[in-house]
Scaffold this motif. Sequence first.
Motif, PDB file in Angstrom:
ATOM      1  N   ARG A   7       0.818   4.924  46.916  1.00 14.19           N
ATOM      2  CA  ARG A   7       2.144   4.651  46.386  1.00 14.19           C
ATOM      3  C   ARG A   7       1.623   3.189  45.440  1.00 14.19           C
ATOM      4  O   ARG A   7       1.985   3.177  44.241  1.00 14.19           O
ATOM      5  CB  ARG A   7       3.143   3.890  47.285  1.00 14.19           C
ATOM      6  N   SER A  88       8.277   8.185  45.003  1.00 13.39           N
ATOM      7  CA  SER A  88       7.918   8.147  43.748  1.00 13.39           C
ATOM      8  C   SER A  88       7.742   9.577  43.322  1.00 13.39           C
ATOM      9  O   SER A  88       8.110  10.041  41.984  1.00 13.39           O
ATOM     10  CB  SER A  88       6.538   7.415  43.158  1.00 13.39           C
ATOM     11  N   ALA A  89       7.102  10.432  44.032  1.00 16.99           N
ATOM     12  CA  ALA A  89       6.651  11.806  43.754  1.00 16.99           C
ATOM     13  C   ALA A  89       6.725  12.423  45.130  1.00 16.99           C
ATOM     14  O   ALA A  89       6.300  12.289  46.180  1.00 16.99           O
ATOM     15  CB  ALA A  89       5.596  11.687  43.244  1.00 16.99           C
ATOM     16  N   ASN A  93       9.893  18.270  45.478  1.00 13.08           N
ATOM     17  CA  ASN A  93      10.817  17.403  44.556  1.00 13.08           C
ATOM     18  C   ASN A  93      12.456  18.076  45.006  1.00 13.08           C
ATOM     19  O   ASN A  93      13.224  18.235  44.205  1.00 13.08           O
ATOM     20  CB  ASN A  93      10.344  18.227  43.055  1.00 13.08           C
ATOM     21  N   ASP A 201       4.499  11.084  39.048  1.00 15.10           N
ATOM     22  CA  ASP A 201       5.867  10.910  38.913  1.00 15.10           C
ATOM     23  C   ASP A 201       6.767  12.364  38.241  1.00 15.10           C
ATOM     24  O   ASP A 201       5.965  12.709  37.151  1.00 15.10           O
ATOM     25  CB  ASP A 201       6.775   9.668  38.407  1.00 15.10           C
TER      26      ASP A 201
END
Length: 201
Positions: A7, A88-89, A93, A201
Amino acid sequence: MVNSITRCFIGLILLFGLGCNQSAKQSVTIKKTDSLVTTSTRVSNKEYLPWDSVKLNGTIPLISMLKNTAKKLGKADSIITPKYDEVSASFFNNDRYKLYYFKGAEFEESSDSLVLRTIDFRKDTDSYITSPRFRFNHLTTLTDFKKIFPISADHELPGTDMDKRLVVSLATAKKATDDQWVFVFNEDGNKLLRIDYWIPD
């Protein structure tokens, strides 16, 4: 628990083995019959480790079923629901995945499917990662890595924690992609600490 170093470097183009029975001189195994690299076009990578060829401990693909992986690794040490607003990712998803931890391996889980995101050799020196051509473990050194991927090895990633780590990224495919491998070595480069599968991201 989201991998802290991964991160930390998401904003800096950062970007989950290695033979448990290998000696220090055999920390990387290369099979001469396989080809992995190379192209010179601008839209392609000269050095890469194909994402779909990599396996944990030689048998577990990066995308696997939870039931099958648990049979090989045993019961998960912990299962965590991440704070999605701080993530963040994610490979999946979505806001329904969980993080499964098996010793040094961190997986994302969604609908009983697992994706390997990190293998931390400080927590599990018996684990390793293989592809048809390569085999990495906790004994792999930056020098070993450089013999195989010299271009990538010469481009260490910068960052606030890099004074105690040597970090290099490696493409996951011949064709240019945004995701990458991140290899984290100790400050002397004589021990591989972790491999991350990094997603932007």
